[in-house]
Design a protein around this motif. Structure first.
Motif, PDB file in Angstrom:
ATOM      1  N   HIS A  75       0.851  -1.201   0.000  1.00 19.14           N
ATOM      2  CA  HIS A  75       0.000   0.000   0.000  1.00 19.14           C
ATOM      3  C   HIS A  75       0.882   1.244   0.000  1.00 19.14           C
ATOM      4  O   HIS A  75       2.088   1.166   0.236  1.00 19.14           O
ATOM      5  CB  HIS A  75      -0.906   0.025   1.228  1.00 19.14           C
ATOM      6  CG  HIS A  75      -0.166   0.208   2.519  1.00 19.14           C
ATOM      7  ND1 HIS A  75       0.608  -0.782   3.098  1.00 19.14           N
ATOM      8  CD2 HIS A  75      -0.046   1.292   3.341  1.00 19.14           C
ATOM      9  CE1 HIS A  75       1.157  -0.332   4.212  1.00 19.14           C
ATOM     10  NE2 HIS A  75       0.788   0.926   4.379  1.00 19.14           N
ATOM     11  N   SER A  76       0.284   2.387  -0.267  1.00 19.31           N
ATOM     12  CA  SER A  76       0.914   3.681   0.006  1.00 19.31           C
ATOM     13  C   SER A  76       0.094   4.331   1.110  1.00 19.31           C
ATOM     14  O   SER A  76      -1.111   4.100   1.221  1.00 19.31           O
ATOM     15  CB  SER A  76       0.952   4.558  -1.244  1.00 19.31           C
ATOM     16  OG  SER A  76      -0.345   4.752  -1.773  1.00 19.31           O
ATOM     17  N   ASP A  77       0.737   5.125   1.936  1.00 14.76           N
ATOM     18  CA  ASP A  77       0.019   5.765   3.047  1.00 14.76           C
ATOM     19  C   ASP A  77      -0.907   6.850   2.498  1.00 14.76           C
ATOM     20  O   ASP A  77      -0.495   7.674   1.680  1.00 14.76           O
ATOM     21  CB  ASP A  77       1.005   6.359   4.048  1.00 14.76           C
ATOM     22  CG  ASP A  77       1.779   5.276   4.798  1.00 14.76           C
ATOM     23  OD1 ASP A  77       1.229   4.169   4.944  1.00 14.76           O
ATOM     24  OD2 ASP A  77       2.915   5.541   5.230  1.00 14.76           O
ATOM     25  N   GLN A 179     -12.874  12.197   2.593  1.00 12.79           N
ATOM     26  CA  GLN A 179     -13.420  11.530   1.400  1.00 12.79           C
ATOM     27  C   GLN A 179     -12.440  10.496   0.857  1.00 12.79           C
ATOM     28  O   GLN A 179     -12.843   9.402   0.439  1.00 12.79           O
ATOM     29  CB  GLN A 179     -13.731  12.573   0.324  1.00 12.79           C
ATOM     30  CG  GLN A 179     -14.900  13.479   0.650  1.00 12.79           C
ATOM     31  CD  GLN A 179     -15.037  14.636  -0.325  1.00 12.79           C
ATOM     32  OE1 GLN A 179     -14.040  15.156  -0.833  1.00 12.79           O
ATOM     33  NE2 GLN A 179     -16.266  15.048  -0.589  1.00 12.79           N
ATOM     34  N   TYR A 180     -11.159  10.831   0.885  1.00 18.04           N
ATOM     35  CA  TYR A 180     -10.155   9.902   0.360  1.00 18.04           C
ATOM     36  C   TYR A 180     -10.041   8.665   1.244  1.00 18.04           C
ATOM     37  O   TYR A 180      -9.949   7.533   0.749  1.00 18.04           O
ATOM     38  CB  TYR A 180      -8.808  10.605   0.239  1.00 18.04           C
ATOM     39  CG  TYR A 180      -7.741   9.745  -0.409  1.00 18.04           C
ATOM     40  CD1 TYR A 180      -7.891   9.314  -1.726  1.00 18.04           C
ATOM     41  CD2 TYR A 180      -6.612   9.344   0.287  1.00 18.04           C
ATOM     42  CE1 TYR A 180      -6.937   8.510  -2.326  1.00 18.04           C
ATOM     43  CE2 TYR A 180      -5.647   8.550  -0.302  1.00 18.04           C
ATOM     44  CZ  TYR A 180      -5.815   8.133  -1.603  1.00 18.04           C
ATOM     45  OH  TYR A 180      -4.874   7.330  -2.198  1.00 18.04           O
ATOM     46  N   ARG A 181     -10.060   8.853   2.561  1.00 16.51           N
ATOM     47  CA  ARG A 181      -9.984   7.697   3.459  1.00 16.51           C
ATOM     48  C   ARG A 181     -11.168   6.762   3.264  1.00 16.51           C
ATOM     49  O   ARG A 181     -11.006   5.537   3.274  1.00 16.51           O
ATOM     50  CB  ARG A 181      -9.902   8.160   4.917  1.00 16.51           C
ATOM     51  CG  ARG A 181      -8.516   8.650   5.307  1.00 16.51           C
ATOM     52  CD  ARG A 181      -8.401   8.940   6.771  1.00 16.51           C
ATOM     53  NE  ARG A 181      -9.190  10.101   7.151  1.00 16.51           N
ATOM     54  CZ  ARG A 181      -9.109  10.689   8.329  1.00 16.51           C
ATOM     55  NH1 ARG A 181      -8.292  10.214   9.249  1.00 16.51           N
ATOM     56  NH2 ARG A 181      -9.847  11.749   8.611  1.00 16.51           N
ATOM     57  N   LEU A 186     -13.110   1.455   1.287  1.00  9.88           N
ATOM     58  CA  LEU A 186     -14.049   0.643   0.518  1.00  9.88           C
ATOM     59  C   LEU A 186     -13.321  -0.286  -0.455  1.00  9.88           C
ATOM     60  O   LEU A 186     -13.844  -1.326  -0.834  1.00  9.88           O
ATOM     61  CB  LEU A 186     -15.021   1.543  -0.250  1.00  9.88           C
ATOM     62  CG  LEU A 186     -15.989   2.365   0.609  1.00  9.88           C
ATOM     63  CD1 LEU A 186     -16.791   3.325  -0.260  1.00  9.88           C
ATOM     64  CD2 LEU A 186     -16.921   1.455   1.408  1.00  9.88           C
ATOM     65  N   ARG A 187     -12.103   0.095  -0.837  1.00 11.63           N
ATOM     66  CA  ARG A 187     -11.337  -0.704  -1.795  1.00 11.63           C
ATOM     67  C   ARG A 187     -10.358  -1.652  -1.122  1.00 11.63           C
ATOM     68  O   ARG A 187     -10.016  -2.692  -1.680  1.00 11.63           O
ATOM     69  CB  ARG A 187     -10.562   0.227  -2.739  1.00 11.63           C
ATOM     70  CG  ARG A 187     -11.457   1.059  -3.646  1.00 11.63           C
ATOM     71  CD  ARG A 187     -10.672   2.192  -4.292  1.00 11.63           C
ATOM     72  NE  ARG A 187      -9.564   1.729  -5.095  1.00 11.63           N
ATOM     73  CZ  ARG A 187      -9.618   1.511  -6.394  1.00 11.63           C
ATOM     74  NH1 ARG A 187     -10.742   1.706  -7.045  1.00 11.63           N
ATOM     75  NH2 ARG A 187      -8.558   1.113  -7.061  1.00 11.63           N
TER      76      ARG A 187
END
Length: 202
Positions: A75-77, A179-181, A186-187
């Protein structure tokens, strides 16, 4: 440190966190200058003094078959900057370079600094967030302290206008950190596909 008495530990971690906020503030000032922006640009884009920060203590037990598991998937943070204080004797962090995974060997008394997705967006992908994962060790347990320095949750984050040029249009549309979190939760963790999927079509 007496782990059975939480009050002194709380005071130590509180002071530790305050010092790391100061350090991250200095780092993003240097990043701003390096991008050709005003020194305070990234700090202000994050919300000034009203930023988000948290400390996570990660424990990775030893595993007799480490090839069958990961301590943390690729992942990327999602946030701004991650400061990682890692065990210098037990390696576990790996970063992706091209198609290869490179094991990071921590230097004594030093932090590992990871750039997160929000810096990638603000810099219009001049800075790239770091794709990484954590592996486990067959013989030894490992502890690391990860400090996350993030934008205020409700401020829209988008490429700095000074970094948008006719030959380099804005790669991302505005989105708050909240919104990004939600988007990445969800993904689920899946490399850098979350931030890459936000790129505007040309």
């Amino acid at each position: 440190m007496d782990l059975g008495n939480p009050k002194p530990n709380r005071e130590v971690f509180d002071e530790y966190g305050k010092e790391l906020v100061k350090l991250c503030g200095k780092l993003i000032k240097v990043m701003s200058i390096n991008l050709g922006l005003e020194e305070e640009y990234l700090e202000n884009a994050f919300g000034g003094e009203d930023i988000g920060a948290c400390l996570r203590v990660c424990f990775y037990p030893k595993c007799p078959q480490p090839e069958l598991t990961l301590g943390l998937s690729s992942h990327s943070d999602p946030g701004g900057i991650t400061l990682l204080l890692s065990d210098e004797h037990v390696y576990g962090l790996q970063v992706r370079k091209s198609n290869n995974w490179i094991t990071v060997k921590p230097a004594p008394h030093a932090f590992i600094v990871n750039i997160g997705d929000q810096i990638q967006v603000l810099s219009n992908a001049i800075y790239k967030s770091v794709e990484h994962r954590v592996i486990v060790n067959s013989d030894k347990e490992r502890v690391s302290l990860a400090f996350f320095y993030n934008p205020k949750s409700d401020i829209p984050i988008e490429p700095a206008k000074e970094l948008v040029k006719p030959n380099r249009p804005a790669l991302y549309t505005a989105m708050t950190f909240d919104q990004y979190r939600l988007f990445i939760r969800l993904r689920g963790p899946c490399g850098k596909s979350q931030v890459e999927s936000l790129k505007s079509p040309r």
